[in-house]
Design a protein around this motif. Sequence first.
Motif, PDB file in Angstrom:
ATOM      1  N   PHE A 171       0.826  -1.210   0.000  1.00  0.00           N
ATOM      2  CA  PHE A 171       0.000   0.000   0.000  1.00  0.00           C
ATOM      3  C   PHE A 171       0.858   1.256   0.000  1.00  0.00           C
ATOM      4  O   PHE A 171       0.464   2.289  -0.546  1.00  0.00           O
ATOM      5  N   LYS A 172       2.004   1.198   0.601  1.00  0.00           N
ATOM      6  CA  LYS A 172       2.858   2.379   0.694  1.00  0.00           C
ATOM      7  C   LYS A 172       3.705   2.590  -0.562  1.00  0.00           C
ATOM      8  O   LYS A 172       4.315   3.636  -0.728  1.00  0.00           O
ATOM      9  N   ASN A 173       3.739   1.586  -1.428  1.00  0.00           N
ATOM     10  CA  ASN A 173       4.505   1.683  -2.670  1.00  0.00           C
ATOM     11  C   ASN A 173       3.683   2.453  -3.705  1.00  0.00           C
ATOM     12  O   ASN A 173       2.697   1.957  -4.230  1.00  0.00           O
ATOM     13  N   LYS A 174       4.089   3.660  -4.030  1.00  0.00           N
ATOM     14  CA  LYS A 174       3.334   4.521  -4.942  1.00  0.00           C
ATOM     15  C   LYS A 174       3.349   3.989  -6.378  1.00  0.00           C
ATOM     16  O   LYS A 174       2.560   4.428  -7.222  1.00  0.00           O
ATOM     17  N   ASN A 175       4.259   3.043  -6.685  1.00  0.00           N
ATOM     18  CA  ASN A 175       4.307   2.463  -8.023  1.00  0.00           C
ATOM     19  C   ASN A 175       3.244   1.372  -8.208  1.00  0.00           C
ATOM     20  O   ASN A 175       3.045   0.884  -9.319  1.00  0.00           O
ATOM     21  N   VAL A 176       2.604   0.994  -7.113  1.00  0.00           N
ATOM     22  CA  VAL A 176       1.541   0.003  -7.163  1.00  0.00           C
ATOM     23  C   VAL A 176       0.210   0.743  -7.086  1.00  0.00           C
ATOM     24  O   VAL A 176      -0.053   1.449  -6.121  1.00  0.00           O
ATOM     25  N   ASN A 177      -0.615   0.602  -8.137  1.00  0.00           N
ATOM     26  CA  ASN A 177      -1.883   1.342  -8.112  1.00  0.00           C
ATOM     27  C   ASN A 177      -2.817   0.770  -7.055  1.00  0.00           C
ATOM     28  O   ASN A 177      -2.656  -0.359  -6.598  1.00  0.00           O
ATOM     29  N   LEU A 178      -3.809   1.557  -6.687  1.00  0.00           N
ATOM     30  CA  LEU A 178      -4.682   1.202  -5.561  1.00  0.00           C
ATOM     31  C   LEU A 178      -5.483  -0.070  -5.826  1.00  0.00           C
ATOM     32  O   LEU A 178      -5.673  -0.889  -4.927  1.00  0.00           O
ATOM     33  N   LEU A 179      -5.959  -0.257  -7.054  1.00  0.00           N
ATOM     34  CA  LEU A 179      -6.720  -1.463  -7.388  1.00  0.00           C
ATOM     35  C   LEU A 179      -5.859  -2.709  -7.202  1.00  0.00           C
ATOM     36  O   LEU A 179      -6.294  -3.710  -6.639  1.00  0.00           O
ATOM     37  N   GLN A 180      -4.614  -2.634  -7.653  1.00  0.00           N
ATOM     38  CA  GLN A 180      -3.685  -3.755  -7.485  1.00  0.00           C
ATOM     39  C   GLN A 180      -3.432  -4.032  -6.008  1.00  0.00           C
ATOM     40  O   GLN A 180      -3.403  -5.181  -5.568  1.00  0.00           O
ATOM     41  N   ALA A 181      -3.263  -2.970  -5.218  1.00  0.00           N
ATOM     42  CA  ALA A 181      -2.994  -3.141  -3.784  1.00  0.00           C
ATOM     43  C   ALA A 181      -4.173  -3.798  -3.075  1.00  0.00           C
ATOM     44  O   ALA A 181      -3.994  -4.670  -2.214  1.00  0.00           O
ATOM     45  N   ILE A 182      -5.398  -3.408  -3.446  1.00  0.00           N
ATOM     46  CA  ILE A 182      -6.583  -3.989  -2.822  1.00  0.00           C
ATOM     47  C   ILE A 182      -6.705  -5.459  -3.188  1.00  0.00           C
ATOM     48  O   ILE A 182      -7.008  -6.309  -2.338  1.00  0.00           O
ATOM     49  N   CYS A 183      -6.477  -5.791  -4.467  1.00  0.00           N
ATOM     50  CA  CYS A 183      -6.529  -7.194  -4.896  1.00  0.00           C
ATOM     51  C   CYS A 183      -5.486  -8.024  -4.156  1.00  0.00           C
ATOM     52  O   CYS A 183      -5.759  -9.146  -3.712  1.00  0.00           O
ATOM     53  N   TYR A 184      -4.290  -7.472  -4.010  1.00  0.00           N
ATOM     54  CA  TYR A 184      -3.225  -8.190  -3.305  1.00  0.00           C
ATOM     55  C   TYR A 184      -3.610  -8.401  -1.839  1.00  0.00           C
ATOM     56  O   TYR A 184      -3.437  -9.494  -1.286  1.00  0.00           O
ATOM     57  N   ALA A 185      -4.152  -7.367  -1.222  1.00  0.00           N
ATOM     58  CA  ALA A 185      -4.543  -7.466   0.189  1.00  0.00           C
ATOM     59  C   ALA A 185      -5.630  -8.515   0.370  1.00  0.00           C
ATOM     60  O   ALA A 185      -5.573  -9.341   1.284  1.00  0.00           O
TER      61      ALA A 185
END
Length: 203
Positions: A24-38
């Motif tokens: 989540f703190k990695n700005k190179n990872v978009n929010l949709l990707q971060a939510i899917c990963y979580a």
Amino acid sequence: NREDVLKELIQVNPHPSSCFQSIFKNKNVNLLQAICYAYSSFEIFFPFNAAMTLREYSKVIKTITCALSELSKQRKKMLNPLTILYRGVHKLDLEGYIPESLKGYWPSFTSVFTSLEDCKEYVKEKGSVIFVISLSSRACHPNVVLENGWTDYKLNSREVLLFPFFSFVIEKIETGEDGYSYFYINSLAFKTKINKIFIFFFF
């Protein structure tokens, strides 16, 4: 938005891993990707699904609305209508399950496959149920095609996340020669108060 979603998910599970937080703190990872990963991680998967099943939507509403907002900006991540998908459910998960109606819905995010063989590999046990899912062009439910790096698992085929409240009607049930029970289902429009969120972003 990113910080709000992270705070909400930490409230769902107060002891997230450092890996989960770093995504989540990695700005190179978009929010949709971060939510899917979580969501794919065990630490979020179970408490998130529990909140949705118990209709405690306020616990995860920011995560859902942000995911929908991001998906609406990245429509190319969605499957085209009329795609056939497959969901495997282990036999034990359906013990004592008697559908009251030919219609139903899945309250939380639902992981499905684009390949029948990969779905069989997932469930493995003979006697398990495989849902053969037809997405209707008139009721194409929000979904996102996952890529490697979008989940905690290495993907051997295209995996898809259906967004919460995927509503369906069972058209046919049959037992295959391979020992699996097949439920053939079509997607339906699902209208609830929380579903108005979907209409706001997609229709």
